[in-house]
Write a protein that holds these residues in place. Sequence first.
Motif, PDB file in Angstrom:
ATOM      1  N   MET A 169      24.653 -29.913 -38.593  1.00 30.43           N
ATOM      2  CA  MET A 169      23.849 -31.113 -38.796  1.00 30.43           C
ATOM      3  C   MET A 169      24.741 -32.329 -38.927  1.00 30.43           C
ATOM      4  O   MET A 169      25.870 -32.232 -39.399  1.00 30.43           O
ATOM      5  N   SER A 170      24.254 -33.495 -38.536  1.00 28.11           N
ATOM      6  CA  SER A 170      25.028 -34.727 -38.646  1.00 28.11           C
ATOM      7  C   SER A 170      25.176 -35.119 -40.099  1.00 28.11           C
ATOM      8  O   SER A 170      24.583 -34.549 -41.008  1.00 28.11           O
ATOM      9  N   ALA A 171      25.979 -36.172 -40.351  1.00 26.60           N
ATOM     10  CA  ALA A 171      26.194 -36.658 -41.707  1.00 26.60           C
ATOM     11  C   ALA A 171      25.003 -37.465 -42.212  1.00 26.60           C
ATOM     12  O   ALA A 171      24.983 -37.899 -43.364  1.00 26.60           O
ATOM     13  N   ALA A 172      24.000 -37.699 -41.368  1.00 26.73           N
ATOM     14  CA  ALA A 172      22.826 -38.460 -41.766  1.00 26.73           C
ATOM     15  C   ALA A 172      22.022 -37.696 -42.800  1.00 26.73           C
ATOM     16  O   ALA A 172      22.208 -36.502 -43.023  1.00 26.73           O
ATOM     17  N   ALA A 173      21.104 -38.398 -43.450  1.00 29.28           N
ATOM     18  CA  ALA A 173      20.248 -37.782 -44.455  1.00 29.28           C
ATOM     19  C   ALA A 173      19.454 -36.630 -43.842  1.00 29.28           C
ATOM     20  O   ALA A 173      18.935 -36.741 -42.729  1.00 29.28           O
ATOM     21  N   GLU A 174      19.376 -35.531 -44.584  1.00 28.07           N
ATOM     22  CA  GLU A 174      18.639 -34.374 -44.083  1.00 28.07           C
ATOM     23  C   GLU A 174      17.156 -34.676 -44.034  1.00 28.07           C
ATOM     24  O   GLU A 174      16.567 -35.165 -44.997  1.00 28.07           O
ATOM     25  N   LEU A 175      16.546 -34.372 -42.906  1.00 25.06           N
ATOM     26  CA  LEU A 175      15.120 -34.625 -42.713  1.00 25.06           C
ATOM     27  C   LEU A 175      14.313 -33.347 -42.893  1.00 25.06           C
ATOM     28  O   LEU A 175      13.266 -33.334 -43.548  1.00 25.06           O
ATOM     29  N   LEU A 176      14.780 -32.267 -42.312  1.00 21.27           N
ATOM     30  CA  LEU A 176      14.051 -31.003 -42.351  1.00 21.27           C
ATOM     31  C   LEU A 176      15.046 -29.855 -42.434  1.00 21.27           C
ATOM     32  O   LEU A 176      16.097 -29.896 -41.808  1.00 21.27           O
ATOM     33  N   ARG A 177      14.686 -28.828 -43.211  1.00 23.97           N
ATOM     34  CA  ARG A 177      15.547 -27.655 -43.315  1.00 23.97           C
ATOM     35  C   ARG A 177      14.696 -26.391 -43.381  1.00 23.97           C
ATOM     36  O   ARG A 177      13.713 -26.329 -44.129  1.00 23.97           O
ATOM     37  N   GLY A 178      15.096 -25.409 -42.593  1.00 27.23           N
ATOM     38  CA  GLY A 178      14.564 -24.067 -42.730  1.00 27.23           C
ATOM     39  C   GLY A 178      15.649 -23.210 -43.340  1.00 27.23           C
ATOM     40  O   GLY A 178      16.774 -23.162 -42.829  1.00 27.23           O
ATOM     41  N   ALA A 179      15.346 -22.556 -44.458  1.00 24.49           N
ATOM     42  CA  ALA A 179      16.349 -21.781 -45.178  1.00 24.49           C
ATOM     43  C   ALA A 179      15.961 -20.307 -45.189  1.00 24.49           C
ATOM     44  O   ALA A 179      14.912 -19.945 -45.724  1.00 24.49           O
ATOM     45  N   GLY A 180      16.797 -19.461 -44.574  1.00 18.29           N
ATOM     46  CA  GLY A 180      16.564 -18.022 -44.583  1.00 18.29           C
ATOM     47  C   GLY A 180      15.231 -17.611 -43.991  1.00 18.29           C
ATOM     48  O   GLY A 180      14.585 -16.678 -44.489  1.00 18.29           O
ATOM     49  N   LEU A 181      14.823 -18.263 -42.915  1.00 17.97           N
ATOM     50  CA  LEU A 181      13.484 -18.028 -42.368  1.00 17.97           C
ATOM     51  C   LEU A 181      13.369 -16.659 -41.703  1.00 17.97           C
ATOM     52  O   LEU A 181      14.185 -16.279 -40.867  1.00 17.97           O
TER      53      LEU A 181
END
Length: 241
Positions: free
Chosen positions: A1-13
């Motif tokens: 991911m870029s250094a920009a603010a995180e918009l969306l994350r899927g974790a352990g899907l």
Amino acid sequence: MSAAAELLRGAGLVKRFGGIVANDAVDFAVGEGDLVGLIGPNGSGKTTLINVLTGHLAPDGGQVVLRGRPMRGAAAHVYAAMGVARTFQLTQLFARMTVLENLLVPGLTRPGSTWQAVARRARTTLEFLNLAHLEQLHAKNLSGGQQKLLELGRCLMLEPAILFLDEPFAGVHPHLRDGLIKRIQELHSAGRTFVVVDHDMESILRVSQRLVVMARGRKIADGPPAEVREDQAVLAAYAGL
């Protein structure tokens, strides 16, 4: 991911269909302003992942976090209201409505919208997509590539924070494909965030700034396209090894 603010994350899907594990503990993050290409062999779990990340399928394990909010149990329309838009492998247009009407429908769902303002924005969007001359044509009479453009236009009418495009280049004439790539690049330059899934490797490499690769339900690579395309695990996956 870029250094920009995180918009969306899927974790352990995790997503299962009977005994088939379509997504197996997948981590996937998108930052504001990213332009991500998502690729992988047939059956690797790409579309399932998009369906989970946009609320069309509930995960069997893990969670989706959108703008810092856990989305467990949220339906697709909740994702859409929070700025997530997506297209489909097979376009989901209103076939018996005109091109213009197809844009008016999503535009009028936004709070505070008026017919006049939405109609103006719809026509501006059609001009941007080079579809203005077809505004009174029924959507079912468009070519495959024009339908892909129109579906992108419907997404734009929602003023989304992130757009997921599923197979946008599939079956599209090269001329229209080039136009679609140009529109994606222009929208990205204006600040839009994209995740693009496609089998057309040439187009994905042209449009993506980051490449994520899936195989057998798992993420096997994530990074700059020039590096990912040389990754031995990626080459093995495409060779069927």
